[in-house]
Design a protein around this motif. Sequence first.
Motif, PDB file in Angstrom:
ATOM      1  N   LYS A 274       3.682 -11.310 -24.789  1.00  6.97           N
ATOM      2  CA  LYS A 274       4.078 -12.715 -24.868  1.00  6.97           C
ATOM      3  C   LYS A 274       4.547 -13.183 -23.483  1.00  6.97           C
ATOM      4  CE  LYS A 274       3.660 -13.022 -29.420  1.00  6.97           C
ATOM      5  NZ  LYS A 274       3.211 -11.660 -29.745  1.00  6.97           N
ATOM      6  N   LYS A 275       4.378 -14.466 -23.195  1.00  4.83           N
ATOM      7  CA  LYS A 275       4.773 -14.994 -21.896  1.00  4.83           C
ATOM      8  C   LYS A 275       5.222 -16.449 -22.026  1.00  4.83           C
ATOM      9  CE  LYS A 275       1.515 -15.737 -18.916  1.00  4.83           C
ATOM     10  NZ  LYS A 275       0.345 -15.593 -18.038  1.00  4.83           N
ATOM     11  N   THR A 276       5.754 -16.988 -20.945  1.00  5.67           N
ATOM     12  CA  THR A 276       6.177 -18.389 -20.917  1.00  5.67           C
ATOM     13  C   THR A 276       5.159 -19.204 -20.129  1.00  5.67           C
ATOM     14  OG1 THR A 276       8.527 -17.809 -21.052  1.00  5.67           O
ATOM     15  CG2 THR A 276       7.973 -19.993 -20.189  1.00  5.67           C
ATOM     16  N   ALA A 281       8.050 -20.726 -24.512  1.00  4.83           N
ATOM     17  CA  ALA A 281       8.289 -19.286 -24.518  1.00  4.83           C
ATOM     18  C   ALA A 281       7.512 -18.606 -25.645  1.00  4.83           C
ATOM     19  CB  ALA A 281       9.781 -19.003 -24.663  1.00  4.83           C
ATOM     20  N   ASN A 282       7.339 -17.300 -25.508  1.00  3.02           N
ATOM     21  CA  ASN A 282       6.702 -16.456 -26.528  1.00  3.02           C
ATOM     22  C   ASN A 282       5.281 -16.908 -26.881  1.00  3.02           C
ATOM     23  OD1 ASN A 282       8.990 -14.735 -26.872  1.00  3.02           O
ATOM     24  ND2 ASN A 282       9.962 -16.342 -28.120  1.00  3.02           N
TER      25      ASN A 282
END
Length: 343
Positions: A274-276, A281-282
Amino acid sequence: MLRFLKSSPTEMPKIIKTETLSGDRQYSRSITIDQTKVHSIRELKKVLGVKLGLLADRFDIVKMADVLLYDDQERLPDNLASPLHIIVHPAERTVFDHLVTPAKDMINDFEDDDRTMMSCGHGIVPDNLYDLCWNNLKQGAVEFQCPAIEQFNVRGNQAPCGEIWTLYEVTIKAQLSVDERILFEMRLSKNSIQKEDSVQECPFCRCLSVRANEKNNRVRCLNCSHTNPDRSEFCWQCLHQWKDSHAREFCGNLQCSTAKGVHMSQEILRTCAKKTIDNYANVPAVRACPSCHALVEHERGCKRMTCKCTFQFCFVCVKPWTSEGCGYNKTCSSVAPCQVVSK
């Protein structure tokens, strides 16, 4: 007012030990290198040459892991090995009187130097013979083959001679030094092993690795497991780092052949990181294109994504990138969950 300037850290002189492949003690030295002045292999060879009493063209530095030679234009690597292995070339490559031939050099017709006669009857200058054979070895050859073009062929078709020369013949007629002979033997062995289907070269340290099970694409390099444990596993198929530490069948690289199949695609979508993205986010780092269902990985940039099929969509909410869908001035209502792919 007093102004304090930060002093830049000075690099400590590095002590390098030199050894030849043959173990000739004449060229074994402990040499101090000023790393602030030596930045390339050419500059390093100048320093070593003075200490060893050799001209720069009389020796080369060996990349032991690759069984290759450093090029003079290369920058000095940070992890230069010590002891540093070198090969010493002969002062000159002469031709034995009984082997001198009037035949033209098979590489360069205009060579004036004495040519040596090969077992196939073609002639070549010893220096050219050395260069020819070493260049072939660098390209993966496991034998030495005469490239001379036959002059008399039916209907003008020109075909190479193709005669195989033994390493013994090359050693004698190219006047290989002991170091050069050892280097040739090492490279021949490496090339032969690499042609085996059961062996792969580690993409990190270049050491040869084998897999215990032919169905297991996840390989752990024994050398890297000691020197760099966090980067010691690679994929047998794509030769990239094994990204997913929990996966057993897929290495985590979308371009790899192990990523094919619906079940595998679903597993990738389910387990991806997961990334921003644009303050959301997520967000799953991998999405399936809403149009063609190909997997797309977000590496950098905004939420707008263009698939290889040219379809554009929002990576956050997975809506089409249109006036009716999502766009630069529209706020995503939520982050789309992991997608479900169908057969």
